[in-house]
Design an enzyme around this catalytic site. Structure first.
Site, short mmCIF file in Angstrom:
data_model
loop_
_atom_site.label_atom_id
_atom_site.label_comp_id
_atom_site.label_asym_id
_atom_site.label_seq_id
_atom_site.Cartn_x
_atom_site.Cartn_y
_atom_site.Cartn_z
CE LYS A 159 6.05 3.06 -13.57
NZ LYS A 159 5.14 2.19 -12.83
CD GLU A 182 10.58 14.12 -3.44
OE1 GLU A 182 10.17 14.02 -4.62
OE2 GLU A 182 9.84 13.97 -2.45
N GLY A 216 7.21 1.02 -9.30
CA GLY A 216 8.46 1.55 -8.76
C GLY A 216 9.07 0.65 -7.70
NE ARG A 217 4.02 -0.68 -4.04
CZ ARG A 217 3.28 0.19 -4.71
NH1 ARG A 217 3.82 1.32 -5.12
NH2 ARG A 217 2.01 -0.04 -4.96
CD GLU A 227 4.75 3.73 -2.75
OE1 GLU A 227 4.87 4.96 -2.64
OE2 GLU A 227 5.57 3.04 -3.37
CG HIS A 252 22.20 -4.43 22.66
ND1 HIS A 252 22.55 -4.79 23.93
CD2 HIS A 252 22.58 -5.45 21.86
CE1 HIS A 252 23.16 -5.97 23.91
NE2 HIS A 252 23.18 -6.39 22.65
CE LYS A 300 4.63 11.78 -5.34
NZ LYS A 300 4.56 10.98 -6.55
#
Ligand code: F6P
Length: 538
Positions: free
Chosen positions: A198, A204, A256-257, A342, A373, A502
């Site tokens: 965005k 990253e 973003g999410r 977030e 399990h 960051k």
């Protein structure tokens, strides 16, 4: 700030020790009364300790908190993300509305034009008209992180049965191992790289994008021809060298999410085709329509939110397990972690005052039956209560393997039944006595086999996992998070909590390289940095 949950806390005091089974005994219609439907979805919240009085208080809370007003404000493009002064209009990307105004401008025409460009590009690629240096594109690598990765990665896996395009790959972590292992088996001459960010500044993503460019440049004469970009900062995509015809923009009023419906979903569209992608959006739009029109008492996003708040705020259960009985929803818990944590992991209310209660819950989970399990032991017999959200489909998508799906569904229902019913000491004792135990050993062994029961769960049931139902499911959770956020009085649409780390990482990189002095760091960070420098031979 007043604690909005005070009346509910008082009510909970009077009911918290009651057994959920007693609620079923008192109301033979409980399974019907404490459930609601929307399109293909049935939400059953009867296996919780919520009664009619509690639900009345929860619904009153939603009214008092102004959920309806806030919902109208969101859908009409008002700037409800107040700390960033932005509208919140991810719903526009799946909306059938003719026009939606933000700051007096209709956002729908450019948005429809972008969707048409995306479809044209996806079709050209799928049909081999858009080609790489080595021919038709066989592989698409989406480079992004957070919302620019989790949405399409989760949805691509969920839609595996509908995939009929090139192979999709997702690289997110700045760990070089991730991009290395992803690119290693691929042919750069037939690979498209999508840089999805965005902001187009995320370290990253930009680092991985640069690595991919170098990888491609080794073989492909003009690597820019095999790159596409998705961003709301289209000026920056040009600086990276991606030509405008393969840049797909979106406005900053898509968080973003919440962005999988926007061009961030391009990789998914390429993988399943524009028509299936449109069905994914239509499923979400149907959930939007339900959220906008259904009374709160029958409104799935509202009910999910109220049940969540009952467990988290009123009963004090700090976590929430999301347990999809659908292997293809394996990334859903990770997706929901970002969506929920977030969005609602905030410690101050919209006006900046400290919250007088906790922020949203810790969300976690794994697909059933794998989780059974692994960690279900704690859910059944641990000392803490973990409210569980089961998600299950009635039918699989492999007709030859329906017998397996039936087993899967049986396991899901068995888990919520076991959580509810438990196993009393008398029953456990009888079982162990039958096995020949007696005396003190019988008592000791039986106690290990007791399940307290009375543990809450909800079940979201639908027929099959398709692009439509996936769209509806994701929109359901988006709106649930919204409603919880409104009732908590927080801004669900900013994410300042990710910034500090960051900044510190940027400052630490030169310290690790030995190019900057880490003297101002705390003792632990200094010592760790020193050891890392030693290990790296610096
Ligand atoms: O660091 C958090 C975050 O800003 C998320 O909210 C977002 O989804 C992610 O980073 C990626 O951001 P971008 O799409 O701008 O690269």
């Amino acid at each position: 700030m007043m604690n909005r949950f005070a009346p509910l806390l008082a009510h909970a005091e009077t009911v918290k020790d009651r057994h959920i089974l007693d609620l079923f005994a008192a109301d033979p219609e409980r399974a019907r009364d404490f459930a609601a439907e929307a399109g293909p979805f049935l939400f059953d919240y009867s296996k919780t300790n919520i009664d009619a009085a509690g639900m009345g208080l929860l619904l009153a809370l939603a009214d008092q908190a102004g959920v309806a007003e806030r919902r109208a404000a969101m859908f009409s493009g008002q700037k409800i993300n107040e700390t960033e002064n932005r509208a919140v209009l991810h719903t526009a990307w799946r909306s059938p509305a003719e026009s939606i105004l933000v700051d007096g401008h209709d956002v729908m025409p450019p948005l429809r034009a972008t969707l048409a460009r995306m479809a044209e590009f996806a079709n050209a690629l799928r049909e081999g008209r858009y080609r790489g240096q080595g021919g038709a594109i066989t592989d698409v690598v989406n480079i992004g992180i957070g919302g620019s990765d989790l949405g399409p990665a989760m949805a691509a896996l969920a839609c595996t049965a509908f995939a009929n395009g090139p192979q999709l790959h997702f690289v997110s972590n700045v760990d070089g191992a991730h991009i290395h292992d992803t690119l290693a088996p691929l042919n750069p001459e037939t690979t498209l790289v999508i840089v999805a960010s965005k902001t187009f500044t995320t370290i990253e993503t930009m680092t991985n994008a640069e690595t991919a460019r170098v990888w491609m440049a080794d073989v492909v004469k003009n690597p820019a021809t095999q790159f596409a970009a998705i961003s709301s900062a289209v000026d920056k995509t040009a600086a990276f060298g991606i030509p405008p015809e393969r840049v797909f923009g979106f406005e900053d009023w898509v968080g973003g999410r919440y962005s999988v419906w926007s061009p961030i979903g391009l990789s998914l569209m390429i993988g399943i085709g524009p028509e299936a992608f449109a069905r994914f959006q239509a499923g979400a739009a149907a959930m939007d329509a339900h959220f906008l029109s259904a009374p709160f008492s029958a409104n799935l996003p509202v009910l999910l939110a109220l049940v969540g708040l009952w467990h988290n705020q009123v009963l004090g259960h700090a976590t929430r397990a999301v347990l999809p009985y659908e292997q293809r929803l394996a990334r859903l818990p990770a997706y929901l972690q970002q969506l929920e944590m977030e969005s609602n992991g905030k410690r101050v209310s919209m006006d900046g005052a400290d919250l007088p209660y906790h922020s949203g819950p810790v969300v976690w989970g794994e697909p059933g039956t794998n989780g059974q399990h692994a960690f279900y032991q704690l859910i059944h017999q641990g000392t803490r209560v973990v409210p569980c959200e089961f998600i299950v489909t009635a039918r699989g998508l492999e007709p030859d393997l329906e017998h397996q799906h039936l087993l899967l569904v049986a396991n899901c229902l068995a888990q919520s039944e076991a959580l509810l019913r438990g196993r009393a000491l008398e029953e456990a004792t009888a079982i162990m006595r039958k096995k020949g135990l007696e005396g003190a050993e019988l008592e000791r062994q039986a106690r290990h086999r007791v399940f307290p029961g009375n543990r809450p769960s909800t079940t979201l049931l639908f027929d099959q996992l398709t692009p439509e139902t996936l769209g509806g499911l994701i929109a359901l959770y988006e709106h649930r998070v919204f409603v919880e956020g409104v009732i908590l009085g927080i801004n669900s649409f900013d994410q300042w909590g990710v910034e500090l780390g960051k900044e510190l990482a940027l400052a630490l990189a030169p310290v690790l390289e030995g190019k900057a002095d880490g003297a101002a760091k705390d003792g632990s960070t200094r010592a760790l940095a020193e050891r890392i420098r030693e290990l790296r031979g610096l």
